[in-house]
Design an enzyme around this catalytic site. Structure first.
Site, PDB file in Angstrom:
ATOM      1  N   PRO A   2       0.714  -1.046   0.018  1.00 36.49           N
ATOM      2  CA  PRO A   2      -0.046  -0.011   0.109  1.00 36.49           C
ATOM      3  C   PRO A   2       0.823   1.421   0.040  1.00 36.49           C
ATOM      4  CG  PRO A   2      -0.840  -1.726   1.530  1.00 36.49           C
ATOM      5  CD  PRO A   2       0.545  -2.052   0.963  1.00 36.49           C
ATOM      6  N   GLU A   3       0.593   2.182  -0.994  1.00 33.10           N
ATOM      7  CA  GLU A   3       1.356   3.488  -1.082  1.00 33.10           C
ATOM      8  C   GLU A   3       0.579   4.727  -0.548  1.00 33.10           C
ATOM      9  OE1 GLU A   3       3.492   3.384  -4.687  1.00 33.10           O
ATOM     10  OE2 GLU A   3       3.561   1.418  -4.857  1.00 33.10           O
ATOM     11  N   LYS A  60       3.247   6.641   4.322  1.00 32.43           N
ATOM     12  CA  LYS A  60       2.646   5.521   4.249  1.00 32.43           C
ATOM     13  C   LYS A  60       2.336   5.093   5.711  1.00 32.43           C
ATOM     14  CE  LYS A  60       5.384   3.680   0.533  1.00 32.43           C
ATOM     15  NZ  LYS A  60       6.248   2.771   0.013  1.00 32.43           N
TER      16      LYS A  60
END
Length: 364
Positions: A2-3, A60
């Site tokens: 996940p960014e 993040k």
């Protein structure tokens, strides 16, 4: 992994589910890797009976603000972390797999928050999952001024520097620009696909060295760092709503025989190639992102073989080691050594090993 856009989506979910609600119960599972500097029991006690007053994100990392004088949860997904609301499927990084379940409690659960609306009495359950245990759960008194957030660079949505500062920060490095974008101490939240998208729209090759970039290259790089993140966040990281001209739509599935339909402006087929930069596989469009200086790397060949580019440090949690071929060099003029060929069963590479005293094979 996940960014920035996916983590912002997670922060929004927590706001929708828990904002202004009281944490009446915390279920946890023991995990001395994911819980960083604290125990799962300590985490549960710290959150019990406190009201969620806000939810923030930087890079993040996202954090939950609580009333009272105690510490607050600071969360990082790592590679496979995600959130799930009871009765719904988990929010996956890209697409939800068919086998995704609504079973409760979910597999790989690290904690479940039971949040209650004090006015209606309704309770919602929100779980944090991490299958590969690369995520991190921390408690901080001041999330923005303590590690890990205090060690991060600018956030393209929250704290983008002006063009002059950005230009100086880029030019003082000599590494490939893709490696710099992945470095979280430079641009917090930019990961592999976001970096590829930025470079594609800026028309910069991922291996271009930072100190060689011209003003005409850095200006679109700056603009696209802002724009790619802004657009992805605006559509809540829903890739079905990403613009059709984004590389994201075509970059996946390397080595799986996938046919790419990406077209250039003149209607001709675009050539997507992959190289390894900063320890990560990078996609680029050969016709639009051309390298103007010589670098030590190889483009992935038609047979799908990996580039042997020496990895350059990017973010601490994203870099993956790149395997190098090892060649044993032995003197070939020794009369007591004779070569014996062996074939590796793993890679079908032929290697030559020299054995001492094998001139007369019958004596062994």
């Amino acid at each position: 992994m996940p960014e920035l856009p996916e983590v912002e989506r997670a922060a929004r979910l927590v706001r929708d589910v828990a904002l202004h609600k009281r944490i009446v119960r915390v279920e946890t599972t023991e995990d001395d890797i994911v819980y960083n500097g604290i125990s799962h029991v300590e985490f549960a006690k710290e959150l019990q009976d406190r009201v969620v007053t806000g939810v923030g994100r930087y890079g993040k990392v996202f954090y939950i603000e609580l009333d009272g004088s105690g510490r607050m949860p600071v969360l990082h997904f790592g590679m496979t972390g995600m959130l799930q609301v009871r009765g719904e499927k988990a929010i996956y990084y890209r697409e939800t797999p068919r086998k995704a379940s609504t079973d409760w409690p979910p597999r790989f659960m690290k904690f479940i928050l039971h949040v209650r609306n004090d006015e209606s009495g309704a309770t919602t359950e929100l779980a944090f999952l991490d299958a590969r245990r690369l995520g991190r759960i921390r408690l901080c008194s001041s999330p923005l001024t303590e590690p890990p957030i205090s060690t991060l660079g600018f956030d393209p949505i929250i704290s983008m520097p002006d063009l002059e500062v950005f230009t100086k920060s880029v030019r003082k490095r000599t590494c490939p620009i893709k490696a710099l974008l992945l470095d979280q101490s430079f641009s917090a939240g930019v990961g592999n696909w976001v970096a590829d998208e930025i470079l594609y729209h800026a028309r910069i090759h991922p291996e271009a060295r930072c100190h060689t970039l011209t003003d005409d290259q850095i200006a679109p790089l700056y603009r696209q760092t802002l724009e790619v993140c802004r657009i992805a966040v605006e559509v809540n990281a829903d890739d079905s709503k990403f613009p059709e001209d984004w590389l994201f739509k075509y970059r996946w599935g390397k080595g799986k025989g996938k046919k790419y339909t990406m077209r250039l402006a003149d209607g001709s087929p675009a050539t997507i190639k992959w190289i390894t930069v900063g320890g990560r596989t990078s996609a680029y469009v050969a016709e639009l992102q051309k390298l103007t200086q010589i670098v030590e790397s190889e483009v992935l060949g038609s047979d799908g073989s990996e580039s042997e580019l020496t990895p350059i440090t990017g973010s601490e949690d994203e870099n993956k080691p790149v395997r190098k071929r090892k060649h044993r060099v032995e003197p070939t003029d020794s009369p007591t050594l004779s070569p014996v060929k062996r074939r590796s069963t793993r890679s079908n590479r032929v290697s030559v090993t020299l054995y001492e005293g094998t001139k007369d094979q019958g004596s062994n």
